[in-house]
Design an enzyme around this catalytic site. Structure first.
Site, PDB file in Angstrom:
ATOM      1  N   ASP A 101     -13.223  13.175 -12.991  1.00  0.00           N
ATOM      2  CA  ASP A 101     -14.455  13.070 -12.212  1.00  0.00           C
ATOM      3  C   ASP A 101     -15.646  13.260 -13.151  1.00  0.00           C
ATOM      4  OD1 ASP A 101     -16.733  13.831 -10.455  1.00  0.00           O
ATOM      5  OD2 ASP A 101     -15.200  13.817  -8.898  1.00  0.00           O
ATOM      6  N   ILE A 102     -16.682  12.437 -13.023  1.00  0.00           N
ATOM      7  CA  ILE A 102     -17.842  12.563 -13.911  1.00  0.00           C
ATOM      8  C   ILE A 102     -18.759  13.721 -13.524  1.00  0.00           C
ATOM      9  CG2 ILE A 102     -17.824  10.145 -14.634  1.00  0.00           C
ATOM     10  CD1 ILE A 102     -20.256   9.730 -12.751  1.00  0.00           C
TER      11      ILE A 102
ATOM     12  N   GLN B 281     -17.896  12.486   2.322  1.00  0.00           N
ATOM     13  CA  GLN B 281     -17.514  11.388   1.427  1.00  0.00           C
ATOM     14  C   GLN B 281     -18.772  10.733   0.875  1.00  0.00           C
ATOM     15  OE1 GLN B 281     -15.181   8.277   3.302  1.00  0.00           O
ATOM     16  NE2 GLN B 281     -14.617   7.352   1.344  1.00  0.00           N
TER      17      GLN B 281
ATOM     18  N   HIS C 194     -10.132   8.113  -1.977  1.00  0.00           N
ATOM     19  CA  HIS C 194      -9.756   8.883  -3.160  1.00  0.00           C
ATOM     20  C   HIS C 194      -9.422  10.306  -2.800  1.00  0.00           C
ATOM     21  CE1 HIS C 194     -14.129   9.433  -2.725  1.00  0.00           C
ATOM     22  NE2 HIS C 194     -14.017  10.557  -3.412  1.00  0.00           N
TER      23      HIS C 194
ATOM     24  N   HIS D 286      -9.238  14.222  -4.478  1.00  0.00           N
ATOM     25  CA  HIS D 286      -9.693  15.097  -5.561  1.00  0.00           C
ATOM     26  C   HIS D 286      -8.581  16.089  -5.869  1.00  0.00           C
ATOM     27  CE1 HIS D 286     -14.099  14.200  -5.042  1.00  0.00           C
ATOM     28  NE2 HIS D 286     -13.656  13.843  -3.845  1.00  0.00           N
TER      29      HIS D 286
END
Length: 104
Positions: free
Chosen positions: A32-33, A95, A101, A103
């Site tokens: 994750d960025i 979201q 997706h 996490h």
């Protein structure tokens, strides 16, 4: 089929960068960025589906299997005290990227 403007679809197609952790024919796991914790990664289906209500059973199973495959690696490398798995559906649920997706 990729959805225009979807950042995760761009990542799958190689049009946007990511730190890939794992990839198979149906899924992609990448860092994750904006990590919430050390080792925070995302697991996505390569086929676009906005949320749990749209994802195919096959892709949902593939995301779960990829999560199951990468979780022990996170555990071995980072030695966390625990592991949280989160999946959100819709803006009201938090979201922010509308491509299914999970996490970790």
């Amino acid at each position: 089929m990729p959805k225009a403007g979807c950042i995760f679809c761009k990542i799958v197609c190689g049009e946007a960068p990511c730190a890939r952790v794992f990839e198979d024919e149906r899924t992609l796991a990448f860092m994750d960025i904006q990590p919430l914790s050390r080792g925070h990664l995302l697991v996505i289906p390569k086929q676009h589906a906005e949320n749990l209500f749209e994802i195919s059973a096959e892709d949902l199973t593939a995301v779960a299997m990829t999560s199951h495959r990468v979780a022990p690696v996170l555990r071995r490398v980072l030695e966390p005290e625990g592991l949280r798995v989160i999946q959100l559906n819709g803006a009201a649920a938090g979201q922010t990227v509308f491509h299914y997706h999970s996490h970790l």
